[in-house]
Design a protein around this motif. Structure first.
Motif, short mmCIF file in Angstrom:
data_model
loop_
_atom_site.label_atom_id
_atom_site.label_comp_id
_atom_site.label_asym_id
_atom_site.label_seq_id
_atom_site.Cartn_x
_atom_site.Cartn_y
_atom_site.Cartn_z
N MET A 129 0.61 -1.20 0.17
CA MET A 129 0.06 -0.08 -0.05
C MET A 129 0.90 1.44 0.03
N LEU A 130 0.58 2.20 -0.65
CA LEU A 130 1.39 3.41 -0.81
C LEU A 130 1.05 4.34 0.21
N PRO A 131 1.92 5.11 0.64
CA PRO A 131 1.64 5.84 1.75
C PRO A 131 0.61 7.05 1.67
N ALA A 132 -0.03 7.61 2.52
CA ALA A 132 -1.17 8.51 2.53
C ALA A 132 -0.69 9.63 1.71
N ASP A 133 0.51 10.25 1.92
CA ASP A 133 0.87 11.25 1.30
C ASP A 133 1.16 11.38 -0.12
N VAL A 134 1.54 10.28 -0.68
CA VAL A 134 1.61 9.95 -2.06
C VAL A 134 0.44 9.91 -2.66
N LEU A 135 -0.51 9.47 -1.92
CA LEU A 135 -1.94 9.40 -2.53
C LEU A 135 -2.69 10.69 -2.48
N ASP A 136 -2.23 11.74 -1.53
CA ASP A 136 -2.71 12.88 -1.46
C ASP A 136 -2.22 13.64 -2.63
N GLN A 137 -0.99 13.49 -2.59
CA GLN A 137 -0.15 14.07 -4.05
C GLN A 137 -0.73 13.89 -5.35
N TYR A 138 -1.14 12.70 -5.46
CA TYR A 138 -1.79 12.12 -6.71
C TYR A 138 -2.97 12.84 -6.90
N GLU A 139 -4.07 13.09 -6.08
CA GLU A 139 -5.37 13.65 -5.96
C GLU A 139 -5.20 15.15 -6.22
N GLU A 140 -4.23 15.81 -5.51
CA GLU A 140 -3.84 17.09 -5.93
C GLU A 140 -3.51 17.35 -7.52
N LEU A 141 -2.54 16.61 -7.75
CA LEU A 141 -2.02 16.68 -9.24
C LEU A 141 -3.10 16.23 -10.21
N ASP A 142 -4.01 15.22 -9.87
CA ASP A 142 -5.15 15.02 -10.70
C ASP A 142 -6.12 16.03 -10.85
N GLU A 143 -6.11 16.72 -9.82
CA GLU A 143 -7.13 17.90 -9.78
C GLU A 143 -6.63 19.01 -10.68
N ILE A 144 -5.43 19.35 -10.49
CA ILE A 144 -4.86 20.53 -11.46
C ILE A 144 -4.47 20.28 -12.73
N ALA A 145 -4.26 19.02 -13.19
CA ALA A 145 -3.83 18.56 -14.48
C ALA A 145 -4.57 19.09 -15.80
N GLU A 146 -4.34 19.78 -16.49
CA GLU A 146 -4.98 20.10 -17.56
C GLU A 146 -4.79 19.14 -19.04
N GLU A 147 -3.73 18.44 -18.98
CA GLU A 147 -3.29 17.76 -20.21
C GLU A 147 -4.46 16.63 -20.13
N TYR A 148 -4.89 16.23 -21.67
CA TYR A 148 -5.69 15.16 -21.76
C TYR A 148 -4.96 13.68 -21.33
N GLY A 149 -5.47 12.88 -20.62
CA GLY A 149 -4.86 11.57 -20.16
C GLY A 149 -4.21 11.54 -19.16
N THR A 150 -4.03 12.80 -18.46
CA THR A 150 -3.29 12.93 -17.30
C THR A 150 -3.83 11.95 -16.20
N SER A 151 -4.96 11.71 -16.03
CA SER A 151 -5.71 11.12 -14.89
C SER A 151 -5.39 9.51 -15.12
N GLN A 152 -5.52 9.16 -16.50
CA GLN A 152 -5.30 7.86 -16.62
C GLN A 152 -3.70 7.41 -16.58
N MET A 153 -3.11 8.26 -17.05
CA MET A 153 -1.60 7.70 -16.87
C MET A 153 -1.28 7.86 -15.32
N LEU A 154 -1.93 8.71 -14.69
CA LEU A 154 -1.59 8.76 -13.08
C LEU A 154 -1.92 7.49 -12.77
N SER A 155 -2.98 7.14 -12.91
CA SER A 155 -4.00 5.71 -12.61
C SER A 155 -2.90 4.51 -12.90
N ALA A 156 -2.34 4.59 -14.09
CA ALA A 156 -1.47 3.28 -14.36
C ALA A 156 -0.26 3.37 -13.59
#
Length: 97
Positions: A1-28
């Motif tokens: 399991m990933l640390p909570a701070d890593v998951l928080d950073q993922y969510e923050e980046l996912d919210e501000i990302a403007e490039e198409y496909g970013t959410s899916q690539m982060l999920s991968a």
């Protein structure tokens, strides 16, 4: 399991990302890094699926259908690339069906 701070950073980046496909690539990336027993076939299937969805998102395919995806050069290239990588990993060929 990933640390909570890593998951928080993922969510923050996912919210501000403007490039198409970013959410899916982060999920991968998350799927790869959070695979406790390594990249099993099931995890790899999910990772490849996320990557392909990123291509679909970036290409703005109007209707997700086999025909629409087959008509799109980037979709075809992504599928061929994934087939080649899987084939090379297993030392066999993947048919074109």
């Amino acid at each position: 399991m990933l640390p909570a701070d890593v998951l928080d950073q993922y969510e923050e980046l996912d919210e501000i990302a403007e490039e198409y496909g970013t959410s899916q690539m982060l999920s991968a990336l998350l799927a790869c890094s959070d695979a406790p027993e390594g990249l099993s076939g099931e995890v790899l299937y999910g990772v490849l699926g996320f990557c392909y969805e990123a291509v679909l998102d970036g290409e703005d395919v109007p209707v997700y259908s086999l025909e629409a995806e087959s008509d799109n050069a980037w979709c075809r290239e992504a599928i061929e690339f994934q087939k080649q990588v899987v084939s090379e990993a297993f030392g066999s060929s993947v048919d074109d069906s």
